[in-house]
Scaffold this active site. Structure first.
Site, PDB file in Angstrom:
ATOM      1  N   LYS A  31       0.807  -0.807  -0.388  1.00 13.50           N
ATOM      2  CA  LYS A  31      -0.182  -0.060   0.052  1.00 13.50           C
ATOM      3  C   LYS A  31       1.004   1.018   0.283  1.00 13.50           C
ATOM      4  CE  LYS A  31      -2.085   1.255   3.613  1.00 13.50           C
ATOM      5  NZ  LYS A  31      -2.002   3.445   4.106  1.00 13.50           N
ATOM      6  N   ASP A  58      -3.702   4.078  -2.043  1.00 15.43           N
ATOM      7  CA  ASP A  58      -4.575   4.616  -1.388  1.00 15.43           C
ATOM      8  C   ASP A  58      -4.458   6.281  -0.713  1.00 15.43           C
ATOM      9  OD1 ASP A  58      -7.000   5.074   0.709  1.00 15.43           O
ATOM     10  OD2 ASP A  58      -5.312   4.019   2.149  1.00 15.43           O
ATOM     11  N   LYS A  60      -7.226   7.912  -1.590  1.00 13.51           N
ATOM     12  CA  LYS A  60      -9.059   8.684  -1.424  1.00 13.51           C
ATOM     13  C   LYS A  60      -9.311   9.812  -1.508  1.00 13.51           C
ATOM     14  CE  LYS A  60      -8.070   6.544   3.667  1.00 13.51           C
ATOM     15  NZ  LYS A  60      -6.949   6.694   3.765  1.00 13.51           N
ATOM     16  N   ASP A  63     -13.800  14.394  -6.108  1.00 10.19           N
ATOM     17  CA  ASP A  63     -13.130  15.561  -6.089  1.00 10.19           C
ATOM     18  C   ASP A  63     -14.357  15.573  -7.539  1.00 10.19           C
ATOM     19  OD1 ASP A  63     -12.326  17.583  -8.277  1.00 10.19           O
ATOM     20  OD2 ASP A  63     -10.343  17.330  -7.082  1.00 10.19           O
ATOM     21  N   THR A 118     -11.493   7.022  10.145  1.00  8.78           N
ATOM     22  CA  THR A 118     -11.914   6.687  12.168  1.00  8.78           C
ATOM     23  C   THR A 118     -11.727   7.392  12.466  1.00  8.78           C
ATOM     24  OG1 THR A 118      -9.648   5.348  11.077  1.00  8.78           O
ATOM     25  CG2 THR A 118     -11.339   3.462  10.932  1.00  8.78           C
ATOM     26  N   ARG A 209       3.178  -1.411  11.111  1.00 10.51           N
ATOM     27  CA  ARG A 209       4.091  -1.179  11.427  1.00 10.51           C
ATOM     28  C   ARG A 209       4.655  -2.720  11.943  1.00 10.51           C
ATOM     29  NH1 ARG A 209       1.590   3.046  15.026  1.00 10.51           N
ATOM     30  NH2 ARG A 209      -0.048   1.880  13.619  1.00 10.51           N
TER      31      ARG A 209
HETATM   32  O1  C5P Z   1       1.290  -0.032  10.780  1.00 13.88           O
HETATM   33  P1  C5P Z   1      -0.616  -0.237  11.296  1.00 13.88           P
HETATM   34  O2  C5P Z   1      -0.304  -2.197  10.174  1.00 13.88           O
HETATM   35  O3  C5P Z   1      -1.572   0.449  11.536  1.00 13.88           O
HETATM   36  O4  C5P Z   1      -1.065   0.738   9.472  1.00 13.88           O
HETATM   37  C1  C5P Z   1      -2.165   0.468   9.028  1.00 13.88           C
HETATM   38  C2  C5P Z   1      -2.041   1.481   7.873  1.00 13.88           C
HETATM   39  O5  C5P Z   1      -3.579   1.778   7.215  1.00 13.88           O
HETATM   40  C3  C5P Z   1      -1.437   2.538   7.721  1.00 13.88           C
HETATM   41  O6  C5P Z   1      -0.973   2.871   6.669  1.00 13.88           O
HETATM   42  C4  C5P Z   1      -2.746   2.773   7.993  1.00 13.88           C
HETATM   43  O7  C5P Z   1      -2.996   4.801   8.089  1.00 13.88           O
HETATM   44  C5  C5P Z   1      -4.281   2.825   7.686  1.00 13.88           C
HETATM   45  N1  C5P Z   1      -5.523   3.269   8.120  1.00 13.88           N
HETATM   46  C6  C5P Z   1      -5.546   2.506   9.480  1.00 13.88           C
HETATM   47  N2  C5P Z   1      -6.870   2.914   9.742  1.00 13.88           N
HETATM   48  C7  C5P Z   1      -7.793   3.738   8.626  1.00 13.88           C
HETATM   49  C8  C5P Z   1      -7.446   3.281   7.214  1.00 13.88           C
HETATM   50  C9  C5P Z   1      -5.734   3.572   7.307  1.00 13.88           C
HETATM   51  O8  C5P Z   1      -4.386   2.111   9.765  1.00 13.88           O
HETATM   52  N3  C5P Z   1      -9.075   3.744   9.412  1.00 13.88           N
END
Ligand code: C5P
Length: 233
Positions: A31, A58, A60, A63, A118, A209
């Protein structure tokens, strides 16, 4: 079969190349979000595609329909496999994105809609003039998106089972907020394990992460893929 997507939350193409090399054949889908794309531009997509990987871009998009249509076509030209739009862009915008993708034949990226970020709660929705509850708003926007040609939605692991029953068996359901048992939750508030997300109907699991910051990222990715596969049999 559900797929693991690793979130490349880094800020340069060099870091991306290093991560993709390091993860090797343990990961085939990545992603690229707004931060990385703004910093590194389309070349970062090309760099990941050049290594034979799939890309979830991603951005989003939200427009006027023509602009979104053109952006989807640009994404398809880059070889992007999955792209996001905001369902709140409305019927015509969603349809423009879906129609643009459909024009691309075999190269067509799948279109996922974001429903309610979220980061928004009831009081934020009130500010925006949305009087229904967040869960009802997620459902309504998810339906709107899929009825107008989106392939699926992005949703939290807490919503995925409900959205599977609302949107039916063909919808793609992409869930961030996935944490293997015992992993550091970080700033994620509503998490599920990979196995739970798959059981509940997630088709694409976005993990950042827990893989990118693991001592052995390949092993971390393989363990997640194995857990997902064990559910699917
Ligand atoms: O590091 P982690 O597993 O938390 O990363 C989750 C990814 O998903 C990040 O790129 C974050 O921006 C994205 N994301 C999220 N929650 C959302 C939408 C996107 O964690 N509601």
């Amino acid at each position: 079969m559900s797929e693991l997507i690793v979130a490349l939350d880094v800020s340069s193409t060099a870091e991306v190349e290093e991560a993709v090399e390091r993860l090797g054949d343990a990961v085939s889908f990545y992603k690229i979000g707004l931060e990385l794309f703004s910093a590194a531009g389309p070349d970062v997509v090309r760099a990941v595609k050049a290594r034979g990987k799939k890309v979830f871009l991603d951005l989003k998009l939200h427009d006027i329909p023509r602009t979104v249509e053109r952006a989807v076509l640009s994404g398809a030209d880059l070889g992007v496999d999955l792209m996001t739009i905001h369902a709140s862009g409305g019927r015509a915008m969603i349809k423009a994105a879906a129609d643009a993708a459909a024009q691309c034949g075999e190269r067509a990226p799948k279109i996922l809609a974001v429903t309610v970020l979220t980061s928004l709660d009831q009081s934020d929705l009130d500010d925006l003039g949305v009087s229904r509850e967040p869960a009802a708003h997620v459902e309504a926007l998810g339906r709107l998106a899929c009825e107008n040609g989106a392939d699926g939605i992005v949703c939290s692991p807490m919503e995925v089972a409900r959205m599977r029953s609302v949107l039916g068996e063909d919808a793609l359901l992409c869930t961030p907020g996935v944490r293997p048992q015992g992993a550091d939750v970080g700033d994620q508030k509503r998490v599920a394990t990979p196995a739970q997300a798959v059981k509940d109907g997630s088709t694409h699991l976005v993990v950042g992460r827990p893989i990118m910051q693991a001592a052995d990222p390949q092993a971390a990715a393989r363990a997640i893929v194995a857990e997902m596969g064990a559910v699917e049999g």
